[in-house]
Design a protein around this motif. Structure first.
Motif, short mmCIF file in Angstrom:
data_model
loop_
_atom_site.label_atom_id
_atom_site.label_comp_id
_atom_site.label_asym_id
_atom_site.label_seq_id
_atom_site.Cartn_x
_atom_site.Cartn_y
_atom_site.Cartn_z
N UNK A 126 27.91 37.31 40.65
CA UNK A 126 29.35 37.55 40.75
C UNK A 126 30.11 36.32 40.25
N UNK A 127 29.64 35.13 40.62
CA UNK A 127 30.28 33.89 40.15
C UNK A 127 30.19 33.78 38.62
N UNK A 128 29.06 34.18 38.06
CA UNK A 128 28.91 34.14 36.60
C UNK A 128 29.90 35.09 35.93
N UNK A 129 30.07 36.28 36.52
CA UNK A 129 31.05 37.23 35.97
C UNK A 129 32.47 36.68 36.10
N UNK A 130 32.77 36.04 37.23
CA UNK A 130 34.10 35.44 37.41
C UNK A 130 34.34 34.36 36.35
N UNK A 131 33.33 33.56 36.08
CA UNK A 131 33.46 32.50 35.08
C UNK A 131 33.66 33.09 33.68
N UNK A 132 33.12 34.29 33.45
CA UNK A 132 33.22 34.93 32.14
C UNK A 132 34.53 35.71 31.96
N UNK A 133 35.31 35.90 33.03
CA UNK A 133 36.53 36.71 32.94
C UNK A 133 37.48 36.28 31.82
N UNK A 134 37.81 35.00 31.66
CA UNK A 134 38.72 34.64 30.57
C UNK A 134 38.18 35.06 29.19
N UNK A 135 36.91 34.87 28.98
CA UNK A 135 36.31 35.25 27.69
C UNK A 135 36.32 36.77 27.52
N UNK A 136 36.03 37.51 28.59
CA UNK A 136 36.04 38.98 28.51
C UNK A 136 37.44 39.50 28.23
N UNK A 137 38.45 38.90 28.87
CA UNK A 137 39.84 39.31 28.62
C UNK A 137 40.23 39.01 27.18
N UNK A 138 39.84 37.86 26.68
CA UNK A 138 40.15 37.50 25.29
C UNK A 138 39.43 38.45 24.33
#
Length: 162
Positions: A126-138
């Motif tokens: 879950x932490x890894x997905x949270x860290x990836x959120x900015x990149x996923x949104x971009x």
């Protein structure tokens, strides 16, 4: 503006994972309307009123097919056609309140499905997905720009024309 120093195969591996996730998510959606109809409603929700020709280009269908699709959605009360205040020759397709409600309900169902699955992940995942959120949104923004083409400037010229 892409990165050239990405580890070999990383883009392909990430792309494959995202594609697999997206196709599985699409299969879980309600089958009460076609994917093109649902995508058209989502486009109208995201971008506001559009011409039928613009919608056809964005959704990758012919103008006659989009005209027929809009007619069916209009009969269902999901969209309506309105004149463009700035150009009386233009007719715009607009989302109705029922159409906006449909989009919100469908989106929320998808969010809930992923929330349930994310609840089964380990905390470090879950932490890894949270860290990836900015990149996923971009990434979502880039995909939307790519799919919708260059934005029109006032006067009808695209951002890339002179």
């Amino acid at each position: 503006m892409g990165r050239q120093d990405t580890a070999p195969g990383a883009s392909a591996a990430i792309g494959a994972a995202l594609y697999g996730l997206a196709t599985r998510a699409a299969r879980r959606l309600p089958r009460d309307m076609s994917l093109t109809s649902a995508a058209t409603l989502a486009t109208l929700d995201r971008t506001g009123p559009r011409r039928i020709t613009d919608l056809a280009a964005v959704e990758g269908v012919t103008q006659p097919a989009m005209t027929a699709l809009v007619r069916v959605m209009e009969e269902s009360g999901l969209v309506e056609r309105r004149g463009d205040a700035s150009d009386k020759r233009v007719t715009l397709v607009c989302l109705t309140e029922a159409g906006a409600s449909y989009v919100r309900t469908r989106r929320q169902a998808g969010v809930h499905a992923f929330e349930r699955l994310i609840g089964e992940l380990a905390s470090d995942e879950v932490e890894a997905l949270m860290a990836a959120l900015p990149a996923l949104k971009h990434l979502a923004e880039l995909e939307s720009q790519d799919r919708e083409g260059p934005k029109q400037r006032p006067g009808g010229r695209s951002a890339g024309s002179r």
